[in-house]
Write a protein that holds these residues in place. Structure first.
Motif, PDB file in Angstrom:
ATOM      1  N   ALA A  29     -57.979 117.025  59.882  1.00 53.78           N
ATOM      2  CA  ALA A  29     -57.782 117.108  61.288  1.00 53.78           C
ATOM      3  C   ALA A  29     -59.072 116.422  62.091  1.00 53.78           C
ATOM      4  CB  ALA A  29     -57.486 118.478  61.950  1.00 53.78           C
ATOM      5  N   ALA A  30     -60.355 117.038  61.783  1.00 50.65           N
ATOM      6  CA  ALA A  30     -61.360 116.514  62.405  1.00 50.65           C
ATOM      7  C   ALA A  30     -61.627 115.060  62.541  1.00 50.65           C
ATOM      8  CB  ALA A  30     -62.826 117.291  62.125  1.00 50.65           C
ATOM      9  N   ALA A  34     -61.366 112.233  65.268  1.00 45.15           N
ATOM     10  CA  ALA A  34     -62.355 111.147  65.564  1.00 45.15           C
ATOM     11  C   ALA A  34     -61.795 109.687  65.278  1.00 45.15           C
ATOM     12  CB  ALA A  34     -63.450 111.122  64.579  1.00 45.15           C
ATOM     13  N   GLN A  35     -60.743 109.588  64.623  1.00 48.35           N
ATOM     14  CA  GLN A  35     -60.149 108.136  64.678  1.00 48.35           C
ATOM     15  C   GLN A  35     -59.340 108.091  65.879  1.00 48.35           C
ATOM     16  OE1 GLN A  35     -57.868 108.890  61.002  1.00 48.35           O
ATOM     17  NE2 GLN A  35     -59.406 107.640  59.626  1.00 48.35           N
ATOM     18  N   ASP A  36     -58.723 108.906  66.477  1.00 41.35           N
ATOM     19  CA  ASP A  36     -57.826 108.858  67.648  1.00 41.35           C
ATOM     20  C   ASP A  36     -58.794 108.693  68.784  1.00 41.35           C
ATOM     21  OD1 ASP A  36     -55.604 109.625  66.043  1.00 41.35           O
ATOM     22  OD2 ASP A  36     -55.350 111.333  66.831  1.00 41.35           O
ATOM     23  N   ALA A  37     -60.034 109.166  68.493  1.00 41.42           N
ATOM     24  CA  ALA A  37     -60.878 109.153  69.771  1.00 41.42           C
ATOM     25  C   ALA A  37     -61.986 107.868  69.773  1.00 41.42           C
ATOM     26  CB  ALA A  37     -62.156 110.126  69.894  1.00 41.42           C
ATOM     27  N   GLN A 128     -64.429 111.838  72.359  1.00 40.59           N
ATOM     28  CA  GLN A 128     -65.295 111.615  71.388  1.00 40.59           C
ATOM     29  C   GLN A 128     -66.211 112.765  71.249  1.00 40.59           C
ATOM     30  OE1 GLN A 128     -66.315 107.963  73.344  1.00 40.59           O
ATOM     31  NE2 GLN A 128     -65.350 106.882  71.730  1.00 40.59           N
ATOM     32  N   VAL A 129     -66.646 113.368  72.231  1.00 39.99           N
ATOM     33  CA  VAL A 129     -67.698 114.544  72.483  1.00 39.99           C
ATOM     34  C   VAL A 129     -67.092 115.605  71.553  1.00 39.99           C
ATOM     35  CG1 VAL A 129     -69.013 116.336  73.568  1.00 39.99           C
ATOM     36  CG2 VAL A 129     -68.803 113.887  74.463  1.00 39.99           C
ATOM     37  N   ALA A 130     -65.826 116.002  71.703  1.00 40.94           N
ATOM     38  CA  ALA A 130     -64.957 116.940  70.720  1.00 40.94           C
ATOM     39  C   ALA A 130     -65.017 116.650  69.617  1.00 40.94           C
ATOM     40  CB  ALA A 130     -63.617 116.948  71.552  1.00 40.94           C
ATOM     41  N   ALA A 131     -64.802 115.242  69.361  1.00 39.80           N
ATOM     42  CA  ALA A 131     -64.896 114.743  67.893  1.00 39.80           C
ATOM     43  C   ALA A 131     -66.059 114.830  67.156  1.00 39.80           C
ATOM     44  CB  ALA A 131     -64.562 113.458  67.708  1.00 39.80           C
ATOM     45  N   TRP A 134     -66.774 118.693  66.354  1.00 35.33           N
ATOM     46  CA  TRP A 134     -66.083 119.208  65.223  1.00 35.33           C
ATOM     47  C   TRP A 134     -66.506 118.448  63.863  1.00 35.33           C
ATOM     48  CZ3 TRP A 134     -63.195 123.079  64.768  1.00 35.33           C
ATOM     49  CH2 TRP A 134     -62.533 123.471  65.757  1.00 35.33           C
ATOM     50  N   ALA A 135     -67.050 117.478  63.842  1.00 37.69           N
ATOM     51  CA  ALA A 135     -67.603 116.608  62.797  1.00 37.69           C
ATOM     52  C   ALA A 135     -68.843 117.529  62.308  1.00 37.69           C
ATOM     53  CB  ALA A 135     -68.000 115.296  63.097  1.00 37.69           C
ATOM     54  N   ALA A 136     -69.672 117.748  62.997  1.00 37.48           N
ATOM     55  CA  ALA A 136     -70.790 118.543  63.008  1.00 37.48           C
ATOM     56  C   ALA A 136     -70.552 119.947  62.500  1.00 37.48           C
ATOM     57  CB  ALA A 136     -71.635 118.829  64.245  1.00 37.48           C
ATOM     58  N   THR A 137     -69.546 120.549  63.071  1.00 34.71           N
ATOM     59  CA  THR A 137     -69.220 121.922  62.741  1.00 34.71           C
ATOM     60  C   THR A 137     -68.622 121.838  61.255  1.00 34.71           C
ATOM     61  OG1 THR A 137     -68.843 122.658  64.871  1.00 34.71           O
ATOM     62  CG2 THR A 137     -67.651 123.900  63.220  1.00 34.71           C
TER      63      THR A 137
END
Length: 164
Positions: A29-30, A34-37, A128-131, A134-137
């Motif tokens: 999902a993350a 990221a792809q969508d953003a 993008q910030v949200a992505a 999530w990537a870092a998390t």
């Protein structure tokens, strides 16, 4: 001098397959977010490598440096990533993402300062910030799993590159 054999660690996928599958779904999902953003896959690998460096996760470092190379990341940038602030090799966007990644990874040390967040928000849109968060998390969670279970680095190979 006494030596002790390393203790056998739990195989999480075997013992808790539903939780492992949920973690995989979170990762998927993350990546989709990221792809969508329109966050570059190469940037996601830099995030994964940097968090793994901070956390000392050999398994994830092995995996994500290989994945980065497969995406044509340069050796120079991979080697310099732990000192990214002192190099000219990273773009403004990459620097903002790396600073945010470090703040999320080291959340106990400053709680993601407003300046770091503002720097990211200045060069990335909200999705993008949200992505990035999530990537870092997700990589931080995977680092903790790999470290806690002593996953052994070395065997991972990236998927074959798709020809255009």
């Amino acid at each position: 001098m006494t030596t002790t054999e390393p203790i056998s660690r739990v195989a999480l996928k075997k013992i808790t397959p539903d939780v492992s599958a949920s973690m995989g779904a979170l990762h998927g999902a993350a990546v989709s977010a990221a792809q969508d953003a329109k966050v570059e896959p190469e940037l996601l690998e830099l995030i994964r490598i940097r968090a793994s460096q901070i956390n000392g996760c050999a398994f994830c470092l092995d995996m994500h440096t290989k994945d980065a190379r497969a995406q044509e990341e340069t050796e120079q940038r991979i080697y310099a990533l732990s000192a990214w602030r002192e190099t000219p090799f990273f773009t403004e966007r990459e620097r903002a993402a790396l600073a945010l990644t470090e703040a999320v990874t080291l959340v106990h040390d400053g709680h993601v300062p407003d300046e770091v967040y503002a720097e990211a928000a200045a060069v990335f849109d909200e999705a993008q910030v949200a992505a990035l968060i999530w990537a870092a998390t997700v990589i931080n969670a995977y680092n903790r799993i790999a470290i806690a279970t002593r996953m052994v680095p070395g065997a991972y190979q990236p998927a074959a590159k798709k020809s255009s």
